[in-house]
Design a protein around this motif. Structure first.
Motif, PDB file in Angstrom:
ATOM      1  N   ILE A   1       0.839  -1.197   0.000  1.00 49.62           N
ATOM      2  CA  ILE A   1       0.000   0.000   0.000  1.00 49.62           C
ATOM      3  C   ILE A   1       0.880   1.255   0.000  1.00 49.62           C
ATOM      4  CG2 ILE A   1      -1.621   1.363   1.363  1.00 49.62           C
ATOM      5  CD1 ILE A   1      -2.854  -1.332   2.276  1.00 49.62           C
ATOM      6  N   ASN A   2       1.907   1.254   0.866  1.00 47.34           N
ATOM      7  CA  ASN A   2       2.816   2.396   0.931  1.00 47.34           C
ATOM      8  C   ASN A   2       3.572   2.577  -0.384  1.00 47.34           C
ATOM      9  OD1 ASN A   2       2.036   2.901   3.536  1.00 47.34           O
ATOM     10  ND2 ASN A   2       3.834   1.971   4.499  1.00 47.34           N
TER      11      ASN A   2
ATOM     12  N   VAL B   1       7.636  14.138  -1.514  1.00 45.45           N
ATOM     13  CA  VAL B   1       6.793  12.941  -1.455  1.00 45.45           C
ATOM     14  C   VAL B   1       6.449  12.638   0.002  1.00 45.45           C
ATOM     15  CG1 VAL B   1       6.684  10.456  -1.860  1.00 45.45           C
ATOM     16  CG2 VAL B   1       7.698  11.942  -3.598  1.00 45.45           C
ATOM     17  N   ALA B   2       7.447  12.682   0.853  1.00 42.24           N
ATOM     18  CA  ALA B   2       7.244  12.413   2.284  1.00 42.24           C
ATOM     19  C   ALA B   2       6.266  13.422   2.883  1.00 42.24           C
ATOM     20  CB  ALA B   2       8.580  12.457   3.014  1.00 42.24           C
ATOM     21  N   GLN B   3       6.421  14.682   2.468  1.00 40.61           N
ATOM     22  CA  GLN B   3       5.548  15.732   2.988  1.00 40.61           C
ATOM     23  C   GLN B   3       4.106  15.521   2.550  1.00 40.61           C
ATOM     24  OE1 GLN B   3       6.640  19.640   1.596  1.00 40.61           O
ATOM     25  NE2 GLN B   3       5.558  20.681   3.250  1.00 40.61           N
ATOM     26  N   ARG B   4       3.897  15.173   1.275  1.00 41.40           N
ATOM     27  CA  ARG B   4       2.547  14.968   0.758  1.00 41.40           C
ATOM     28  C   ARG B   4       1.852  13.794   1.426  1.00 41.40           C
ATOM     29  NH1 ARG B   4       0.302  17.244  -3.622  1.00 41.40           N
ATOM     30  NH2 ARG B   4       1.508  18.803  -4.759  1.00 41.40           N
ATOM     31  N   LEU B   5       2.609  12.732   1.698  1.00 40.56           N
ATOM     32  CA  LEU B   5       2.014  11.514   2.256  1.00 40.56           C
ATOM     33  C   LEU B   5       2.099  11.445   3.776  1.00 40.56           C
ATOM     34  CD1 LEU B   5       3.356   8.898  -0.341  1.00 40.56           C
ATOM     35  CD2 LEU B   5       1.059   9.863  -0.197  1.00 40.56           C
ATOM     36  N   ASN B   6       2.778  12.417   4.355  1.00 43.62           N
ATOM     37  CA  ASN B   6       3.007  12.396   5.808  1.00 43.62           C
ATOM     38  C   ASN B   6       3.739  11.128   6.233  1.00 43.62           C
ATOM     39  OD1 ASN B   6       2.868  13.602   8.341  1.00 43.62           O
ATOM     40  ND2 ASN B   6       0.921  12.601   8.860  1.00 43.62           N
TER      41      ASN B   6
ATOM     42  N   LEU C   1       1.263   4.106  -2.943  1.00 49.57           N
ATOM     43  CA  LEU C   1       1.042   5.528  -2.656  1.00 49.57           C
ATOM     44  C   LEU C   1       2.231   6.371  -3.102  1.00 49.57           C
ATOM     45  CD1 LEU C   1      -0.604   5.280   0.889  1.00 49.57           C
ATOM     46  CD2 LEU C   1      -1.696   6.097  -1.208  1.00 49.57           C
ATOM     47  N   VAL C   2       3.438   5.898  -2.807  1.00 49.99           N
ATOM     48  CA  VAL C   2       4.636   6.638  -3.211  1.00 49.99           C
ATOM     49  C   VAL C   2       4.732   6.701  -4.729  1.00 49.99           C
ATOM     50  CG1 VAL C   2       7.173   6.577  -3.236  1.00 49.99           C
ATOM     51  CG2 VAL C   2       5.928   6.162  -1.093  1.00 49.99           C
ATOM     52  N   LEU C   3       4.505   5.575  -5.402  1.00 50.44           N
ATOM     53  CA  LEU C   3       4.611   5.543  -6.859  1.00 50.44           C
ATOM     54  C   LEU C   3       3.556   6.442  -7.504  1.00 50.44           C
ATOM     55  CD1 LEU C   3       5.967   4.388  -9.356  1.00 50.44           C
ATOM     56  CD2 LEU C   3       4.350   2.492  -9.299  1.00 50.44           C
ATOM     57  N   GLU C   4       2.326   6.395  -7.007  1.00 50.38           N
ATOM     58  CA  GLU C   4       1.263   7.215  -7.584  1.00 50.38           C
ATOM     59  C   GLU C   4       1.535   8.703  -7.356  1.00 50.38           C
ATOM     60  OE1 GLU C   4      -1.626   8.350  -9.838  1.00 50.38           O
ATOM     61  OE2 GLU C   4      -1.001   6.258  -9.669  1.00 50.38           O
TER      62      GLU C   4
ATOM     63  N   GLU D   1      -2.701  -6.771 -12.527  1.00 51.91           N
ATOM     64  CA  GLU D   1      -1.323  -7.103 -12.183  1.00 51.91           C
ATOM     65  C   GLU D   1      -0.633  -6.040 -11.345  1.00 51.91           C
ATOM     66  OE1 GLU D   1       0.781  -9.900 -12.826  1.00 51.91           O
ATOM     67  OE2 GLU D   1      -1.233 -10.721 -13.023  1.00 51.91           O
ATOM     68  N   GLN D   2      -1.394  -5.315 -10.555  1.00 55.24           N
ATOM     69  CA  GLN D   2      -0.814  -4.246  -9.745  1.00 55.24           C
ATOM     70  C   GLN D   2       0.258  -4.756  -8.787  1.00 55.24           C
ATOM     71  OE1 GLN D   2      -3.915  -2.095  -7.768  1.00 55.24           O
ATOM     72  NE2 GLN D   2      -4.457  -0.924  -9.589  1.00 55.24           N
ATOM     73  N   ASN D   3       0.182  -6.011  -8.413  1.00 50.25           N
ATOM     74  CA  ASN D   3       1.147  -6.552  -7.444  1.00 50.25           C
ATOM     75  C   ASN D   3       2.552  -6.746  -8.009  1.00 50.25           C
ATOM     76  OD1 ASN D   3      -0.672  -6.739  -5.293  1.00 50.25           O
ATOM     77  ND2 ASN D   3      -1.470  -8.700  -6.041  1.00 50.25           N
TER      78      ASN D   3
END
Length: 375
Positions: free
Chosen positions: A12-13, A32-37, A16-19, A371-373
């Motif tokens: 999941i993480n 990226v870190a700031q946007r996702l906290n 989120l980072v890739l998207e 095939e998201q995995n």
């Protein structure tokens, strides 16, 4: 925490980072870190993994900060890190399409070939070679089928155009192709193509209606971002829509026969008294009384069908596709007006702007989604 749950959280993480990188590129690790906290260390670890898998690349240094600090390395999504193959099967042959992860077409090629599994495999190999794409970079292969498919089990339930019934397609294809393989109905695929790179791009609620030159009429429903299949994978079979006048005249639907609605709006029904659908609409624009009467009746029936679907599903958009859609521009405003009058639920009605490759692009999108995995 159980290992399975931990892996799920990691995935999941990672997604989120890739998207975030994909949507906001170029972007630094810190942003990226700031946007996702997320913590910077968590983001850095995930980014390193994505770079190793070539899904993310470092694009260079960003701008200097207001304080004049060190410029951050910016990141971007690499759509060429993987590829998808879509194959549309028809009685006339194959359409093979190869795209990157963003839907950019690397090669599109028609093959005047049979639909036996070995021939399909050979055509895929030849197309990959001509596109300079290696098989080991292919994430998945999708097949667009003109008929009823059980997409979960990979079975072609009934495809009269191909002469196939209850064919375990995925199982048979895997004897030649060692890749994840998916199948879906051609109308569903066209809708997914619209959502990926067409007029319904990123819409979560819309209806795609297909009207072919022959007897074919169908629809695909995307609701809450998901394709609606139905219990028997028959959701959207609008050929069987029926009205009071049909019942009063004993016009009902029966298995193995053309649907009642299909007999009113298909290309075959339109051209009953003309040499072709094209000739009919030419006559309509020239004011030929018989053509005008036929087209007006078609517009009324189509509008009623759309209005009922809109009332039931509340879509943001209705897209008209298939060969007949190419002739509907002169009557589009009338269809829109009718639908608006017949239901208080607002929507927009549009004609597809995509070419005949909508289905083959859609099945690639479908395969990628399954095939998201892999990331």
């Amino acid at each position: 925490m159980r290992k399975g749950n931990l892996e799920l959280f990691k995935k999941i993480n990672r997604d989120l980072v890739l998207e975030t990188i994909r949507s906001h590129q170029p972007i630094s690790r810190a942003k990226v870190a700031q946007r996702l906290n997320f913590s910077r260390s968590t983001v850095s670890s995930i980014v390193d993994e994505l770079i190793a898998k070539k899904f993310v690349v470092e694009t260079g240094l960003g701008s200097s900060t207001k304080e004049g600090g060190r410029r951050a390395i910016e990141l971007g999504f690499n759509p060429k890190s993987g590829f998808g193959v879509g194959v549309e099967l028809t009685a006339a042959g194959l359409l093979v399409c190869i795209t990157d992860l963003d839907g950019n077409v690397m090669r599109k090629e028609r093959w005047d070939a049979g639909s036996d599994f070995k021939t399909i495999y050979d055509c895929i190999l030849a197309s990959l070679e001509r596109a300079s794409v290696q098989m080991d970079t292919v994430i998945a292969v999708g097949f667009c089928i003109p008929g009823l498919t059980n997409s979960k089990k990979g079975i072609i339930v009934d495809a009269p155009e191909l002469g196939w019934k209850d064919v375990p397609f995925v199982e048979e294809m895997k004897k030649f192709l060692d890749k994840p393989i998916y199948v879906n109905n051609d109308v569903n695929c066209a809708a997914l193509g619209e959502r990926w790179v067409g007029g319904a791009k990123d819409l979560d609620d819309f209806i795609y209606i297909y009207i072919g030159l022959g007897s074919g009429v169908g629809s695909a429903i995307v609701a809450n971002g998901n394709l609606v299949h139905g219990k028997d994978f028959m959701a959207g079979e609008i050929a069987y829509l029926i009205q009071e006048e049909d019942v009063s005249r004993n016009r009902v639907n029966a298995a193995g026969e053309f649907g009642v609605f299909e007999k009113k709006v298909s290309g075959k029904s339109l051209a009953e008294n003309e040499s072709s659908v094209q000739a009919l609409f030419q006559g309509y624009e020239q004011g030929d009384p018989r053509s005008v009467q036929t087209v007006n009746r078609f517009v009324t029936h189509l509008s009623i069908g759309i209005a009922n679907m809109v009332s039931l599903l509340n879509p943001e958009m209705v897209i008209l596709g298939g060969e007949v859609a190419g002739y509907l521009k002169p009557v589009l405003n009338e269809v829109r007006s009718n639908v608006s009058r017949m239901t208080p639920i607002q929507t927009t009605v549009e004609i597809t702007a995509m070419g005949p490759e909508a289905g083959v692009l859609g099945v690639i999108a479908y395969a990628f989604d399954q095939e998201q995995n892999v990331i």
